[in-house]
Design a protein around this motif. Structure first.
Motif, PDB file in Angstrom:
ATOM      1  N   THR A 118       0.832  -1.207   0.000  1.00 60.77           N
ATOM      2  CA  THR A 118       0.000   0.000   0.000  1.00 60.77           C
ATOM      3  C   THR A 118       0.864   1.253   0.000  1.00 60.77           C
ATOM      4  OG1 THR A 118      -1.700  -1.190   1.249  1.00 60.77           O
ATOM      5  CG2 THR A 118      -1.856   1.206   1.213  1.00 60.77           C
ATOM      6  N   THR A 119       1.871   1.282   0.878  1.00 59.34           N
ATOM      7  CA  THR A 119       2.742   2.455   0.967  1.00 59.34           C
ATOM      8  C   THR A 119       3.518   2.666  -0.328  1.00 59.34           C
ATOM      9  OG1 THR A 119       2.965   2.074   3.351  1.00 59.34           O
ATOM     10  CG2 THR A 119       4.564   3.544   2.323  1.00 59.34           C
ATOM     11  N   GLY A 120       4.053   1.585  -0.909  1.00 55.33           N
ATOM     12  CA  GLY A 120       4.803   1.701  -2.157  1.00 55.33           C
ATOM     13  C   GLY A 120       3.943   2.199  -3.304  1.00 55.33           C
ATOM     14  N   LEU A 121       2.727   1.674  -3.411  1.00 53.11           N
ATOM     15  CA  LEU A 121       1.822   2.142  -4.465  1.00 53.11           C
ATOM     16  C   LEU A 121       1.438   3.602  -4.233  1.00 53.11           C
ATOM     17  CD1 LEU A 121      -0.525  -0.956  -4.949  1.00 53.11           C
ATOM     18  CD2 LEU A 121       1.347  -0.193  -6.423  1.00 53.11           C
ATOM     19  N   GLY A 122       1.328   4.004  -2.959  1.00 55.20           N
ATOM     20  CA  GLY A 122       1.035   5.404  -2.660  1.00 55.20           C
ATOM     21  C   GLY A 122       2.163   6.322  -3.100  1.00 55.20           C
ATOM     22  N   VAL A 123       3.406   5.894  -2.866  1.00 53.24           N
ATOM     23  CA  VAL A 123       4.564   6.688  -3.298  1.00 53.24           C
ATOM     24  C   VAL A 123       4.580   6.807  -4.820  1.00 53.24           C
ATOM     25  CG1 VAL A 123       7.083   6.732  -3.402  1.00 53.24           C
ATOM     26  CG2 VAL A 123       5.939   6.101  -1.267  1.00 53.24           C
ATOM     27  N   ALA A 124       4.326   5.689  -5.505  1.00 55.14           N
ATOM     28  CA  ALA A 124       4.311   5.713  -6.975  1.00 55.14           C
ATOM     29  C   ALA A 124       3.160   6.587  -7.494  1.00 55.14           C
ATOM     30  CB  ALA A 124       4.180   4.292  -7.515  1.00 55.14           C
ATOM     31  N   ALA A 125       1.983   6.480  -6.856  1.00 55.97           N
ATOM     32  CA  ALA A 125       0.844   7.300  -7.279  1.00 55.97           C
ATOM     33  C   ALA A 125       1.151   8.781  -7.105  1.00 55.97           C
ATOM     34  CB  ALA A 125      -0.398   6.915  -6.481  1.00 55.97           C
ATOM     35  N   MET A 126       1.787   9.128  -5.986  1.00 52.49           N
ATOM     36  CA  MET A 126       2.176  10.522  -5.766  1.00 52.49           C
ATOM     37  C   MET A 126       3.101  11.005  -6.876  1.00 52.49           C
ATOM     38  SD  MET A 126       4.973  12.494  -4.803  1.00 52.49           S
ATOM     39  CE  MET A 126       6.039  11.200  -4.194  1.00 52.49           C
ATOM     40  N   THR A 146       9.983   0.643 -17.756  1.00 53.37           N
ATOM     41  CA  THR A 146      10.678   1.453 -16.755  1.00 53.37           C
ATOM     42  C   THR A 146       9.717   1.942 -15.681  1.00 53.37           C
ATOM     43  OG1 THR A 146      12.121   2.193 -18.548  1.00 53.37           O
ATOM     44  CG2 THR A 146      12.312   3.351 -16.465  1.00 53.37           C
ATOM     45  N   VAL A 147       8.479   2.242 -16.052  1.00 52.77           N
ATOM     46  CA  VAL A 147       7.463   2.625 -15.071  1.00 52.77           C
ATOM     47  C   VAL A 147       7.218   1.476 -14.095  1.00 52.77           C
ATOM     48  CG1 VAL A 147       5.006   3.132 -14.765  1.00 52.77           C
ATOM     49  CG2 VAL A 147       6.319   4.348 -16.506  1.00 52.77           C
ATOM     50  N   GLU A 148       7.086   0.261 -14.621  1.00 56.73           N
ATOM     51  CA  GLU A 148       6.871  -0.903 -13.756  1.00 56.73           C
ATOM     52  C   GLU A 148       8.056  -1.114 -12.825  1.00 56.73           C
ATOM     53  OE1 GLU A 148       6.123  -4.070 -16.452  1.00 56.73           O
ATOM     54  OE2 GLU A 148       4.184  -3.265 -17.123  1.00 56.73           O
ATOM     55  N   LEU A 149       9.267  -0.888 -13.337  1.00 54.94           N
ATOM     56  CA  LEU A 149      10.454  -1.009 -12.495  1.00 54.94           C
ATOM     57  C   LEU A 149      10.428   0.017 -11.366  1.00 54.94           C
ATOM     58  CD1 LEU A 149      13.250  -2.183 -11.890  1.00 54.94           C
ATOM     59  CD2 LEU A 149      14.206  -0.569 -13.560  1.00 54.94           C
ATOM     60  N   SER A 150      10.019   1.243 -11.661  1.00 51.79           N
ATOM     61  CA  SER A 150       9.967   2.283 -10.630  1.00 51.79           C
ATOM     62  C   SER A 150       8.937   1.937  -9.559  1.00 51.79           C
ATOM     63  CB  SER A 150       9.640   3.639 -11.263  1.00 51.79           C
ATOM     64  OG  SER A 150       8.311   3.700 -11.718  1.00 51.79           O
ATOM     65  N   ILE A 151       7.807   1.365  -9.955  1.00 50.73           N
ATOM     66  CA  ILE A 151       6.785   0.963  -8.980  1.00 50.73           C
ATOM     67  C   ILE A 151       7.319  -0.171  -8.110  1.00 50.73           C
ATOM     68  CG2 ILE A 151       4.484  -0.043  -8.713  1.00 50.73           C
ATOM     69  CD1 ILE A 151       3.675   1.431 -11.283  1.00 50.73           C
ATOM     70  N   GLY A 152       8.019  -1.118  -8.728  1.00 52.86           N
ATOM     71  CA  GLY A 152       8.618  -2.203  -7.948  1.00 52.86           C
ATOM     72  C   GLY A 152       9.621  -1.693  -6.928  1.00 52.86           C
ATOM     73  N   ILE A 153      10.434  -0.704  -7.325  1.00 57.97           N
ATOM     74  CA  ILE A 153      11.395  -0.110  -6.388  1.00 57.97           C
ATOM     75  C   ILE A 153      10.658   0.558  -5.227  1.00 57.97           C
ATOM     76  CG2 ILE A 153      13.123   1.722  -6.115  1.00 57.97           C
ATOM     77  CD1 ILE A 153      14.015   1.134  -8.978  1.00 57.97           C
ATOM     78  N   ALA A 154       9.558   1.255  -5.520  1.00 58.54           N
ATOM     79  CA  ALA A 154       8.790   1.932  -4.468  1.00 58.54           C
ATOM     80  C   ALA A 154       8.218   0.932  -3.476  1.00 58.54           C
ATOM     81  CB  ALA A 154       7.663   2.757  -5.099  1.00 58.54           C
ATOM     82  N   VAL A 155       7.659  -0.164  -3.969  1.00 59.97           N
ATOM     83  CA  VAL A 155       7.075  -1.181  -3.083  1.00 59.97           C
ATOM     84  C   VAL A 155       8.169  -1.842  -2.251  1.00 59.97           C
ATOM     85  CG1 VAL A 155       5.869  -3.403  -3.023  1.00 59.97           C
ATOM     86  CG2 VAL A 155       5.089  -1.594  -4.570  1.00 59.97           C
ATOM     87  N   PHE A 156       9.290  -2.181  -2.877  1.00 60.60           N
ATOM     88  CA  PHE A 156      10.404  -2.794  -2.136  1.00 60.60           C
ATOM     89  C   PHE A 156      10.925  -1.855  -1.063  1.00 60.60           C
ATOM     90  CE2 PHE A 156      14.985  -3.324  -1.553  1.00 60.60           C
ATOM     91  CZ  PHE A 156      15.035  -4.641  -1.130  1.00 60.60           C
ATOM     92  N   ALA A 157      11.096  -0.572  -1.405  1.00 58.53           N
ATOM     93  CA  ALA A 157      11.619   0.397  -0.441  1.00 58.53           C
ATOM     94  C   ALA A 157      10.678   0.557   0.736  1.00 58.53           C
ATOM     95  CB  ALA A 157      11.832   1.747  -1.131  1.00 58.53           C
ATOM     96  N   ALA A 158       9.379   0.645   0.462  1.00 64.98           N
ATOM     97  CA  ALA A 158       8.407   0.818   1.535  1.00 64.98           C
ATOM     98  C   ALA A 158       8.373  -0.410   2.445  1.00 64.98           C
ATOM     99  CB  ALA A 158       7.029   1.073   0.943  1.00 64.98           C
ATOM    100  N   THR A 159       8.395  -1.596   1.855  1.00 67.11           N
ATOM    101  CA  THR A 159       8.367  -2.828   2.660  1.00 67.11           C
ATOM    102  C   THR A 159       9.623  -2.942   3.513  1.00 67.11           C
ATOM    103  OG1 THR A 159       7.091  -3.900   0.894  1.00 67.11           O
ATOM    104  CG2 THR A 159       8.098  -5.333   2.546  1.00 67.11           C
TER     105      THR A 159
END
Length: 276
Positions: A118-126, A146-159
């Motif tokens: 949830t947090t990672g998707l929120g960061v990507a949505a922002m 590349t967009v999908e990669l950035s979302i994956g990085i956001a989810v990994f970072a948040a977790t």
């Protein structure tokens, strides 16, 4: 195609944006840690402070970095409505993730996965809402991989950040998680920016935008001051368990976990007690 520059002012905007991301993550992780050993209203207040600090820190990082973004030959402005919406989304969705791990302690692994996602998707949505707020004479395009990669990085970072708040013991280890989170947030931002392309079209209207220095910069400075002075007040407040300040004193102790007893063993213990 417009020629894109990501650091128009050299190292200044990336460095300042990284510092703001680290500061927001630092305060948020410490607040989340103290929330774990609090109850009732105190827990909610700690988690709310963590949510606003992390959400506002990530949002400020994004738009400070965007001050160094330019496209050759055009002026970039921003839509105020979408810009403010991106801030609200960041705080709200990050809050959902933090409150999930803060209150759903009976299933720590599941709550961590849900909170991190949830947090990672929120960061990507922002991030992508903030990009959609840009007004320029042209059209934005994105490389989907590349967009999908950035979302994956956001989810990994948040977790990873939530896991650190829940599991790492020791002050140094807790504090070290903040710059790691800052690196991950910046990596997500610049990966997302690498996905961007601009196709110029000077017939496109640019009347709805406001200059960044007129709107976003004052808002970003205000949020940065909120985080900084919040951290300062946090730093001088004594903890319940130590005479040292909350922010730089010993890390809050992790809450003890009661070992789970298998149902068969509980029934056996119950029968033994009944016979006595």
């Amino acid at each position: 195609m417009g020629e894109i520059h990501h650091a128009d002012h050299g190292w200044v905007t990336p460095a300042v944006s990284y510092f703001v991301a680290c500061l927001g993550a630092f305060v948020a992780l410490r607040s989340a840690r103290w929330a774990l050993i609090s109850n009732g209203r105190s827990r909610a207040v700690w988690l709310l402070f963590a949510s606003t600090s992390l959400g506002a820190g990530i949002w400020s990082m994004h738009f400070i970095a965007m001050l160094g973004f330019s496209v050759s030959g055009v002026e970039i402005t921003y839509q105020p409505g979408l810009t403010v919406l991106s801030l609200l989304v960041a705080v709200a969705v990050v809050g959902v993730g933090l409150f999930t791990v803060g209150y759903w302690r009976s299933r720590p692994v599941l709550s961590l996965l849900i909170g991190g996602l949830t947090t990672g998707l929120g960061v990507a949505a922002m991030h992508y809402l903030g990009m959609a707020a840009m007004v320029l004479p042209g059209h934005l395009g994105y490389d989907h991989l590349t967009v999908e990669l950035s979302i994956g990085i956001a989810v990994f970072a948040a977790t990873a950040a939530l896991w650190a708040a829940l599991n790492i013991r020791g002050t140094v280890a807790v504090l070290a998680a903040a710059p790691v989170m800052g690196v991950a947030v910046c990596a997500m931002h610049y990966t997302g920016m690498a996905a961007l392309s601009v196709r110029l079209d000077f017939s496109h209207s640019t009347q709805d935008g406001v200059m960044a220095l007129q709107f976003i910069f004052p808002l970003g400075v205000g949020l940065g001051c909120y985080i900084f002075f919040g951290a300062l007040a946090f730093a001088v407040s004594p903890s319940k368990t130590s005479s040292q300040p909350l922010l730089v004193g010993p890390a809050a102790p992790l809450p003890t976990r009661t070992p789970r007893v298998p149902p068969q063993r509980r029934r056996a213990v119950g029968r033994a007690g009944a016979r006595r």
